[in-house]
Design a protein around this motif. Structure first.
Motif, PDB file in Angstrom:
ATOM      1  N   ASN A 177       0.822  -1.212   0.000  1.00 45.88           N
ATOM      2  CA  ASN A 177       0.000   0.000   0.000  1.00 45.88           C
ATOM      3  C   ASN A 177       0.861   1.270   0.000  1.00 45.88           C
ATOM      4  OD1 ASN A 177      -2.396  -1.483   0.027  1.00 45.88           O
ATOM      5  ND2 ASN A 177      -2.365  -1.650   2.280  1.00 45.88           N
ATOM      6  N   ASP A 196      -7.441  -9.396  -9.847  1.00 49.85           N
ATOM      7  CA  ASP A 196      -8.086  -9.849  -8.603  1.00 49.85           C
ATOM      8  C   ASP A 196      -8.065 -11.373  -8.494  1.00 49.85           C
ATOM      9  OD1 ASP A 196      -9.950 -10.722 -10.403  1.00 49.85           O
ATOM     10  OD2 ASP A 196     -11.580  -9.412  -9.743  1.00 49.85           O
ATOM     11  N   ARG A 225      -4.882  -0.168  -8.357  1.00 48.93           N
ATOM     12  CA  ARG A 225      -4.480  -0.155  -6.959  1.00 48.93           C
ATOM     13  C   ARG A 225      -3.689   1.094  -6.577  1.00 48.93           C
ATOM     14  NH1 ARG A 225      -4.253  -4.988  -4.280  1.00 48.93           N
ATOM     15  NH2 ARG A 225      -3.601  -3.645  -2.548  1.00 48.93           N
ATOM     16  N   LEU A 258      -9.548   5.586  -8.371  1.00 46.09           N
ATOM     17  CA  LEU A 258      -9.302   4.791  -7.166  1.00 46.09           C
ATOM     18  C   LEU A 258     -10.475   4.892  -6.192  1.00 46.09           C
ATOM     19  CD1 LEU A 258      -5.525   5.547  -6.429  1.00 46.09           C
ATOM     20  CD2 LEU A 258      -6.506   3.321  -7.017  1.00 46.09           C
ATOM     21  N   ASN A 275     -13.144   2.568  -7.117  1.00 48.74           N
ATOM     22  CA  ASN A 275     -12.701   1.184  -7.304  1.00 48.74           C
ATOM     23  C   ASN A 275     -12.709   0.802  -8.786  1.00 48.74           C
ATOM     24  OD1 ASN A 275     -11.739  -1.296  -6.454  1.00 48.74           O
ATOM     25  ND2 ASN A 275     -13.806  -2.174  -6.225  1.00 48.74           N
ATOM     26  N   ARG A 308     -11.942  -0.685 -12.313  1.00 49.82           N
ATOM     27  CA  ARG A 308     -11.392  -1.962 -12.756  1.00 49.82           C
ATOM     28  C   ARG A 308     -11.748  -2.180 -14.228  1.00 49.82           C
ATOM     29  NH1 ARG A 308     -15.271  -6.572  -9.946  1.00 49.82           N
ATOM     30  NH2 ARG A 308     -17.225  -5.927 -10.965  1.00 49.82           N
TER      31      ARG A 308
END
Length: 292
Positions: A174, A199, A208, A219, A222, A224
């Protein structure tokens, strides 16, 4: 008598007259004389004149000829000097220009004044100077380009080394991923850098980390992409092969993202570990053809 002139020169008869020359020792002059008898009178006549009297016209003519010869010689010398100057001036200009060209001043041009051998030589020197100037300019540009390329490569190596040191020192994913995105964007001057990780299902590549404002918005929701379905990242996370879009507007694989409206070119690189594909590094630029 002794004081009388002594006849020296030869005597000759000319038209019944006796012609002779004699020298006067008193005046030290030579005379030309003629002796004859008169028909009607019982007289004998002698007529004499000094040689100077007879030769004076000849001497005057010789003097005039000498003066004329001197004048002609002076005129010829002056004309020769002018002709020499006329002929030497182009050669002098050519020599000076050649010396300046030899010293490195390739902008010099020799004036072409006539269509003769010297004029053609001057034109040849001008052509040579132009070619040398173009060659030198080309060499300077090549050196400049090579220097710029070396500086860019050096900067890229330094940036890559810094990213590598950061990756080696940070163990928390992170912390690592945002820092890597930020470093790549700053050191390489890119508009957007993002890291996608596949994932657990293997169906989606999830964003990420990102450095740009648009990336932060993605971000937050989320963001994707479907593996093998959407955009360049979807292609890379499916095939494991890098993909470059030199102009995203003409690339069919590109997925138009409203969060990154200024993107003009994009590259996505597969992230692998131990032969396993686990994500993609997405880099976008505001310049077309920013990647090779």
């Amino acid at each position: 008598k002794a004081e009388r002139p002594k006849i020296i020169a030869d005597l000759q008869v000319l038209r019944n007259k006796l012609v002779f020359t004699f020298h006067d020792p008193n005046s030290k002059k030579t005379y030309l004389a003629a002796y004859t008898s008169l028909k009607n009178m019982p007289w004998k006549v002698v007529y004499a004149q000094s040689e100077e009297y007879f030769l004076s016209p000849v001497e005057e003519q010789v003097k005039n000829i000498e003066q004329l010869a001197l004048a002609v010689a002076a005129a010829a010398a002056g004309l020769a000097f002018l002709v020499a100057q006329f002929l030497a001036a182009p050669i002098g200009s050519l020599t000076q220009a050649a010396n300046r060209i030899a010293a490195g001043d390739f902008s010099q041009k020799v004036p072409v004044q006539a269509d003769d051998e010297i004029g053609r030589l001057a034109d040849t020197v001008n052509t040579m100077a132009s070619q040398l100037q173009q060659t030198l300019a080309g060499l300077e540009k090549r050196v400049e380009d090579r220097t710029r390329d070396l500086a860019r490569r050096s900067s890229e190596l330094q940036a890559a080394a810094e990213v590598g040191r950061t990756a080696a020192n940070l163990r928390n994913v992170n912390e690592l991923l945002p820092r890597v995105c930020q470093l790549i964007s700053e050191r390489f001057d890119f508009y957007h850098v993002g890291v996608f990780l596949i994932d657990e299902t293997g169906r989606f590549a999830v964003l990420r980390a990102a450095n740009s404002e648009g990336g932060q918005r993605m971000l937050a929701r989320n963001h994707r992409l479907g593996v093998g379905q959407q955009g360049i990242v979807g292609y890379v996370t499916s095939s494991g092969q890098p993909r470059i879009a030199l102009d995203v507007g003409s690339d069919a694989v590109f997925f138009n993202n409203p969060d990154l409206p200024h993107t003009r070119s994009e590259v996505a690189l597969p992230l692998q570990s131990g032969g396993r594909l686990f994500g993609a590094l997405d880099v976008q630029s505001t310049e077309p053809s920013a990647f090779a």
